[in-house]
Motif scaffolding. Structure first.
Motif, PDB file in Angstrom:
ATOM      1  N   MET A   1      52.828  51.865  52.349  1.00  0.00           N
ATOM      2  CA  MET A   1      51.928  51.395  50.620  1.00  0.00           C
ATOM      3  C   MET A   1      50.962  50.153  51.388  1.00  0.00           C
ATOM      4  O   MET A   1      51.210  49.115  51.480  1.00  0.00           O
ATOM      5  CB  MET A   1      52.146  51.112  49.784  1.00  0.00           C
ATOM      6  CG  MET A   1      50.874  50.497  48.923  1.00  0.00           C
ATOM      7  SD  MET A   1      51.657  50.089  46.874  1.00  0.00           S
ATOM      8  CE  MET A   1      52.321  52.122  46.337  1.00  0.00           C
ATOM      9  N   LEU A   2      49.595  50.428  51.651  1.00  0.00           N
ATOM     10  CA  LEU A   2      48.306  49.364  52.088  1.00  0.00           C
ATOM     11  C   LEU A   2      48.230  48.645  50.840  1.00  0.00           C
ATOM     12  O   LEU A   2      47.617  49.481  50.457  1.00  0.00           O
ATOM     13  CB  LEU A   2      47.162  50.224  52.755  1.00  0.00           C
ATOM     14  CG  LEU A   2      46.281  49.106  53.768  1.00  0.00           C
ATOM     15  CD1 LEU A   2      46.735  48.445  54.974  1.00  0.00           C
ATOM     16  CD2 LEU A   2      45.489  49.740  54.544  1.00  0.00           C
ATOM     17  N   VAL A   3      47.971  47.491  50.744  1.00  0.00           N
ATOM     18  CA  VAL A   3      48.121  46.584  49.341  1.00  0.00           C
ATOM     19  C   VAL A   3      46.634  45.741  50.250  1.00  0.00           C
ATOM     20  O   VAL A   3      46.506  45.256  50.480  1.00  0.00           O
ATOM     21  CB  VAL A   3      49.251  46.199  48.704  1.00  0.00           C
ATOM     22  CG1 VAL A   3      48.028  45.898  47.659  1.00  0.00           C
ATOM     23  CG2 VAL A   3      50.031  47.197  48.283  1.00  0.00           C
ATOM     24  N   LEU A   4      45.408  45.114  48.898  1.00  0.00           N
ATOM     25  CA  LEU A   4      44.839  44.378  49.175  1.00  0.00           C
ATOM     26  C   LEU A   4      44.884  43.670  48.420  1.00  0.00           C
ATOM     27  O   LEU A   4      45.419  44.044  47.182  1.00  0.00           O
ATOM     28  CB  LEU A   4      43.187  44.776  49.222  1.00  0.00           C
ATOM     29  CG  LEU A   4      42.257  43.553  48.817  1.00  0.00           C
ATOM     30  CD1 LEU A   4      41.866  43.143  49.927  1.00  0.00           C
ATOM     31  CD2 LEU A   4      41.066  44.324  48.397  1.00  0.00           C
ATOM     32  N   ALA A   5      45.144  41.796  49.061  1.00  0.00           N
ATOM     33  CA  ALA A   5      45.714  41.306  47.777  1.00  0.00           C
ATOM     34  C   ALA A   5      44.346  39.813  47.367  1.00  0.00           C
ATOM     35  O   ALA A   5      43.842  39.805  48.595  1.00  0.00           O
ATOM     36  CB  ALA A   5      46.770  40.603  47.934  1.00  0.00           C
ATOM     37  N   VAL A   6      44.167  39.139  46.942  1.00  0.00           N
ATOM     38  CA  VAL A   6      43.255  38.381  46.915  1.00  0.00           C
ATOM     39  C   VAL A   6      43.685  37.385  45.488  1.00  0.00           C
ATOM     40  O   VAL A   6      44.073  38.240  44.338  1.00  0.00           O
ATOM     41  CB  VAL A   6      41.586  39.140  46.529  1.00  0.00           C
ATOM     42  CG1 VAL A   6      41.329  39.777  47.664  1.00  0.00           C
ATOM     43  CG2 VAL A   6      41.367  39.625  44.913  1.00  0.00           C
ATOM     44  N   ASP A   7      42.851  35.363  46.135  1.00  0.00           N
ATOM     45  CA  ASP A   7      43.117  35.163  44.970  1.00  0.00           C
ATOM     46  C   ASP A   7      42.204  34.023  45.211  1.00  0.00           C
ATOM     47  O   ASP A   7      41.974  33.990  45.832  1.00  0.00           O
ATOM     48  CB  ASP A   7      44.658  34.476  44.722  1.00  0.00           C
ATOM     49  CG  ASP A   7      45.037  33.129  44.252  1.00  0.00           C
ATOM     50  OD1 ASP A   7      45.641  33.939  43.589  1.00  0.00           O
ATOM     51  OD2 ASP A   7      44.688  32.194  43.968  1.00  0.00           O
ATOM     52  N   THR A   8      41.440  33.364  43.849  1.00  0.00           N
ATOM     53  CA  THR A   8      40.778  32.735  44.175  1.00  0.00           C
ATOM     54  C   THR A   8      41.151  31.726  42.769  1.00  0.00           C
ATOM     55  O   THR A   8      39.723  30.801  42.137  1.00  0.00           O
ATOM     56  CB  THR A   8      38.858  33.169  43.566  1.00  0.00           C
ATOM     57  OG1 THR A   8      38.957  34.380  42.439  1.00  0.00           O
ATOM     58  CG2 THR A   8      38.662  33.904  44.855  1.00  0.00           C
ATOM     59  N   SER A   9      42.511  31.478  42.605  1.00  0.00           N
ATOM     60  CA  SER A   9      42.482  30.345  41.232  1.00  0.00           C
ATOM     61  C   SER A   9      42.842  28.967  41.918  1.00  0.00           C
ATOM     62  O   SER A   9      43.146  27.918  40.875  1.00  0.00           O
ATOM     63  CB  SER A   9      43.995  31.093  40.912  1.00  0.00           C
ATOM     64  OG  SER A   9      44.691  30.695  41.621  1.00  0.00           O
ATOM     65  N   THR A  10      42.214  28.667  43.224  1.00  0.00           N
ATOM     66  CA  THR A  10      41.962  27.066  43.848  1.00  0.00           C
ATOM     67  C   THR A  10      41.392  27.180  44.489  1.00  0.00           C
ATOM     68  O   THR A  10      40.706  28.337  44.913  1.00  0.00           O
ATOM     69  CB  THR A  10      43.572  27.336  44.692  1.00  0.00           C
ATOM     70  OG1 THR A  10      43.328  27.777  45.713  1.00  0.00           O
ATOM     71  CG2 THR A  10      45.165  27.727  43.621  1.00  0.00           C
ATOM     72  N   PRO A  11      41.259  26.023  45.337  1.00  0.00           N
ATOM     73  CA  PRO A  11      39.626  26.162  46.342  1.00  0.00           C
ATOM     74  C   PRO A  11      39.938  26.828  47.242  1.00  0.00           C
ATOM     75  O   PRO A  11      38.853  26.838  48.296  1.00  0.00           O
ATOM     76  CB  PRO A  11      40.096  24.403  46.727  1.00  0.00           C
ATOM     77  CG  PRO A  11      41.011  23.506  45.440  1.00  0.00           C
ATOM     78  CD  PRO A  11      41.602  24.808  44.946  1.00  0.00           C
ATOM     79  N   ALA A  12      40.994  27.053  47.330  1.00  0.00           N
ATOM     80  CA  ALA A  12      41.255  28.807  48.751  1.00  0.00           C
ATOM     81  C   ALA A  12      41.105  29.813  48.161  1.00  0.00           C
ATOM     82  O   ALA A  12      41.517  29.893  47.332  1.00  0.00           O
ATOM     83  CB  ALA A  12      42.478  27.722  48.866  1.00  0.00           C
ATOM     84  N   VAL A  13      39.665  30.503  49.141  1.00  0.00           N
ATOM     85  CA  VAL A  13      39.565  32.056  48.619  1.00  0.00           C
ATOM     86  C   VAL A  13      40.507  32.719  49.490  1.00  0.00           C
ATOM     87  O   VAL A  13      40.442  32.299  51.190  1.00  0.00           O
ATOM     88  CB  VAL A  13      37.936  32.075  49.363  1.00  0.00           C
ATOM     89  CG1 VAL A  13      37.606  33.125  48.809  1.00  0.00           C
ATOM     90  CG2 VAL A  13      37.235  30.715  48.665  1.00  0.00           C
ATOM     91  N   THR A  14      41.345  32.861  49.100  1.00  0.00           N
ATOM     92  CA  THR A  14      42.705  33.926  49.776  1.00  0.00           C
ATOM     93  C   THR A  14      42.518  35.610  50.015  1.00  0.00           C
ATOM     94  O   THR A  14      42.140  35.763  48.710  1.00  0.00           O
ATOM     95  CB  THR A  14      43.789  33.612  49.072  1.00  0.00           C
ATOM     96  OG1 THR A  14      43.777  32.028  49.661  1.00  0.00           O
ATOM     97  CG2 THR A  14      44.596  34.029  49.594  1.00  0.00           C
ATOM     98  N   SER A  15      42.150  35.816  51.265  1.00  0.00           N
ATOM     99  CA  SER A  15      42.616  37.750  51.093  1.00  0.00           C
ATOM    100  C   SER A  15      42.678  38.093  52.216  1.00  0.00           C
ATOM    101  O   SER A  15      43.373  37.212  53.178  1.00  0.00           O
ATOM    102  CB  SER A  15      40.800  38.096  50.746  1.00  0.00           C
ATOM    103  OG  SER A  15      40.025  37.554  52.457  1.00  0.00           O
ATOM    104  N   GLY A  16      43.696  39.254  52.040  1.00  0.00           N
ATOM    105  CA  GLY A  16      44.253  40.180  53.116  1.00  0.00           C
ATOM    106  C   GLY A  16      44.976  41.665  52.858  1.00  0.00           C
ATOM    107  O   GLY A  16      44.798  41.973  51.728  1.00  0.00           O
ATOM    108  N   LEU A  17      45.933  41.436  53.649  1.00  0.00           N
ATOM    109  CA  LEU A  17      45.863  43.188  53.377  1.00  0.00           C
ATOM    110  C   LEU A  17      47.298  43.055  54.200  1.00  0.00           C
ATOM    111  O   LEU A  17      47.991  42.164  55.457  1.00  0.00           O
ATOM    112  CB  LEU A  17      45.458  44.013  54.703  1.00  0.00           C
ATOM    113  CG  LEU A  17      44.146  44.381  54.721  1.00  0.00           C
ATOM    114  CD1 LEU A  17      43.332  45.867  56.304  1.00  0.00           C
ATOM    115  CD2 LEU A  17      43.655  44.793  53.626  1.00  0.00           C
TER     116      LEU A  17
END
Length: 223
Positions: A1-17
């Motif tokens: 399963m290909l999943v996109l994950a993102v998080d912007t809860s901290t100063p870091a802008v995080t995204s990835g597959l």
């Protein structure tokens, strides 16, 4: 399963597959591409370009995505809503499910995945601004207290034996610090792995602000 994950809860802008596989009884999580920008004022500008860069690097198109996982906080109002709105937009446009996870849970999951969480109760803290921290406690990766927001002096170190999260705030506690500072894409997906494998219908995304936003309408200030 290909999943996109993102998080912007901290100063870091995080995204990835992330590729989520099921090998027998054990879920295997493989990070295919990731982008992290440490800038609390750049969430809206860099998140979508980061996602597209990850897709290009991994050799996929948006239509190949099968699910989205997004950190729902706790986190500051402005940054958090960027990540959640972007995740919801991808899910709506592609007709795929979007799963929300507590961002502190993802940090704790990373500690467990790295094999550094075997020494008992873990405290996770992130920057809540206003000289406060968001925090939660975990045993074997399971949350046993929180999430909540308090001044650091109001959060006791005990019974935790280790602390992870924002380096500027882990140092406020007399505990050994684990070098896991923000949610990773693998940590985010691992928190939602059971729901992803079961193909559960996700619950509506609900942000964990834990307090009212800093910016309010003029009419609300008069109340």
């Amino acid at each position: 399963m290909l999943v996109l994950a993102v998080d912007t809860s901290t100063p870091a802008v995080t995204s990835g597959l992330v590729r989520l596989r099921d090998d027998g009884d054990a879920a295997r999580i493989e990070t295919l591409a990731v982008r992290v920008t440490d800038n609390p004022r750049a969430h809206a500008e860099v998140l979508t370009p980061q996602i597209l860069e990850c897709l290009t690097e991994a050799g996929y198109a948006p239509a190949d995505l099968e699910a989205v996982v997004v950190g729902v906080g706790p986190g500051p109002f402005t940054g958090l809503r960027v990540g959640m709105a972007t995740a919801a937009a991808f899910g709506d446009a592609l007709g795929i499910p979007v799963y929300g996870v507590c961002s502190l849970d993802a940090i704790a999951a990373d500690v467990e995945r790295d094999g550094t969480g075997e020494e008992g109760n873990l405290l996770v803290v992130t920057d809540a601004r206003r000289r406060e921290v968001y925090w939660a406690r975990y045993v074997a990766g399971c949350r046993v207290e929180g999430p909540a927001v308090h001044k650091p002096a109001e959060v006791t170190a005990e019974p935790s034996v280790r602390v992870a999260g924002s380096p500027a705030h882990t140092g406020l506690f007399d505990l050994p610090a684990v070098a896991v500072h923000t949610p990773s894409v693998a940590g985010l997906v691992s928190v939602a792995a059971d729901r992803l494998h079961a193909r559960e219908v996700p619950e509506p995304l609900v942000p964990l602000y834990l307090r009212r936003p800093d910016a309010v309408a003029t009419a609300d200030r008069r109340k």
